[in-house]
Motif scaffolding. Structure first.
Motif, PDB file in Angstrom:
ATOM      1  N   ALA A 142       0.882  -1.260  -0.065  1.00 44.58           N
ATOM      2  CA  ALA A 142      -0.032   0.056  -0.265  1.00 44.58           C
ATOM      3  C   ALA A 142       1.275   1.073  -0.132  1.00 44.58           C
ATOM      4  N   SER A 143       0.368   2.313  -0.673  1.00 41.94           N
ATOM      5  CA  SER A 143       0.984   3.352   0.356  1.00 41.94           C
ATOM      6  C   SER A 143       0.825   3.812   1.078  1.00 41.94           C
ATOM      7  N   VAL A 144       1.588   4.775   1.381  1.00 45.73           N
ATOM      8  CA  VAL A 144       2.101   5.621   2.916  1.00 45.73           C
ATOM      9  C   VAL A 144       0.711   6.559   3.311  1.00 45.73           C
ATOM     10  N   GLN A 145       0.127   6.745   2.202  1.00 44.74           N
ATOM     11  CA  GLN A 145      -1.511   7.838   2.543  1.00 44.74           C
ATOM     12  C   GLN A 145      -2.541   6.137   2.445  1.00 44.74           C
ATOM     13  N   GLU A 146      -2.435   5.583   1.687  1.00 44.29           N
ATOM     14  CA  GLU A 146      -3.371   4.466   2.274  1.00 44.29           C
ATOM     15  C   GLU A 146      -3.214   3.768   3.376  1.00 44.29           C
ATOM     16  N   TRP A 147      -2.196   3.504   4.085  1.00 47.58           N
ATOM     17  CA  TRP A 147      -2.023   2.786   4.921  1.00 47.58           C
ATOM     18  C   TRP A 147      -2.193   3.446   6.440  1.00 47.58           C
ATOM     19  N   ILE A 148      -2.258   5.336   6.082  1.00 49.94           N
ATOM     20  CA  ILE A 148      -2.776   6.013   7.018  1.00 49.94           C
ATOM     21  C   ILE A 148      -4.365   5.763   6.882  1.00 49.94           C
ATOM     22  N   GLN A 149      -4.426   6.164   5.868  1.00 53.53           N
ATOM     23  CA  GLN A 149      -6.165   6.396   5.710  1.00 53.53           C
ATOM     24  C   GLN A 149      -6.985   5.009   6.843  1.00 53.53           C
ATOM     25  N   ASP A 150      -6.408   3.940   5.864  1.00 51.55           N
ATOM     26  CA  ASP A 150      -6.921   2.856   6.791  1.00 51.55           C
ATOM     27  C   ASP A 150      -6.502   2.931   8.605  1.00 51.55           C
ATOM     28  N   ALA A 151      -6.007   2.979   8.248  1.00 50.75           N
ATOM     29  CA  ALA A 151      -5.402   2.940  10.283  1.00 50.75           C
ATOM     30  C   ALA A 151      -5.887   4.148  11.029  1.00 50.75           C
ATOM     31  N   ILE A 152      -6.732   5.620  10.029  1.00 49.46           N
ATOM     32  CA  ILE A 152      -7.340   6.302  10.602  1.00 49.46           C
ATOM     33  C   ILE A 152      -8.789   5.347  10.389  1.00 49.46           C
ATOM     34  N   ASN A 153      -9.483   5.429  10.212  1.00 56.34           N
ATOM     35  CA  ASN A 153     -10.912   4.582   9.321  1.00 56.34           C
ATOM     36  C   ASN A 153     -11.213   3.205  10.250  1.00 56.34           C
ATOM     37  N   GLN A 154     -10.111   2.566  10.860  1.00 58.13           N
ATOM     38  CA  GLN A 154      -9.798   1.634  11.785  1.00 58.13           C
ATOM     39  C   GLN A 154     -10.235   1.926  13.909  1.00 58.13           C
ATOM     40  N   LYS A 155      -9.359   3.325  13.561  1.00 54.51           N
ATOM     41  CA  LYS A 155      -8.970   3.868  14.958  1.00 54.51           C
ATOM     42  C   LYS A 155     -10.855   4.521  14.869  1.00 54.51           C
ATOM     43  N   LEU A 156     -11.120   5.195  14.102  1.00 56.37           N
ATOM     44  CA  LEU A 156     -12.730   5.361  14.296  1.00 56.37           C
ATOM     45  C   LEU A 156     -13.922   4.272  13.845  1.00 56.37           C
ATOM     46  N   ALA A 157     -13.558   3.324  13.618  1.00 54.53           N
ATOM     47  CA  ALA A 157     -14.153   2.113  13.706  1.00 54.53           C
ATOM     48  C   ALA A 157     -14.639   1.391  15.564  1.00 54.53           C
ATOM     49  N   ASN A 158     -13.263   1.660  15.499  1.00 48.69           N
ATOM     50  CA  ASN A 158     -12.936   1.351  17.105  1.00 48.69           C
ATOM     51  C   ASN A 158     -13.865   2.192  18.014  1.00 48.69           C
ATOM     52  N   LYS A 159     -13.954   3.449  18.032  1.00 49.08           N
ATOM     53  CA  LYS A 159     -14.589   4.596  19.213  1.00 49.08           C
ATOM     54  C   LYS A 159     -15.429   4.371  18.987  1.00 49.08           C
ATOM     55  N   THR A 160     -16.395   4.593  17.380  1.00 49.54           N
ATOM     56  CA  THR A 160     -18.211   4.017  17.214  1.00 49.54           C
ATOM     57  C   THR A 160     -18.430   2.873  17.828  1.00 49.54           C
ATOM     58  N   ALA A 161     -17.735   1.706  17.790  1.00 52.25           N
ATOM     59  CA  ALA A 161     -17.854   0.611  18.227  1.00 52.25           C
ATOM     60  C   ALA A 161     -18.125   0.437  19.927  1.00 52.25           C
ATOM     61  N   HIS A 162     -17.710   1.369  20.655  1.00 45.66           N
ATOM     62  CA  HIS A 162     -17.256   1.050  22.751  1.00 45.66           C
ATOM     63  C   HIS A 162     -18.656   2.340  22.940  1.00 45.66           C
TER      64      HIS A 162
END
Length: 82
Positions: A62-82
């Motif tokens: 993946a590109s660095v941009q894709e990797w960072i976007q995925d990391a942010i999306n995962q963090k936000l998904a975890n935040k809304t799941a709790h």
């Protein structure tokens, strides 16, 4: 590593198809995106963290941009799941 202007290219959504290895695989024309606009974000990282992010992105093909976007999306998904 040369970067593309943010106003001309956006991260490609992940697909199941394998990459051809071309730099074009990491970018698409944003005019094909929905009404979602892209914005530019500049962050400061320790050099060691930047190196680790690059290595992690490379390991995931993946590109660095894709990797960072995925990391942010995962963090936000975890935040809304709790």
């Amino acid at each position: 590593m040369a970067t593309k202007p943010a106003d001309r290219f956006a991260a490609r959504p992940r697909a199941n198809a394998r990459s051809t290895g071309s730099a074009k695989d990491a970018f698409i024309d944003p005019s094909s995106l929905a009404a979602d606009e892209m914005s530019k974000l500049t962050i400061r990282l320790l050099k060691s963290l930047h190196k680790d992010v690059k290595a992690a992105a490379l390991a995931e093909d993946a590109s660095v941009q894709e990797w960072i976007q995925d990391a942010i999306n995962q963090k936000l998904a975890n935040k809304t799941a709790h």
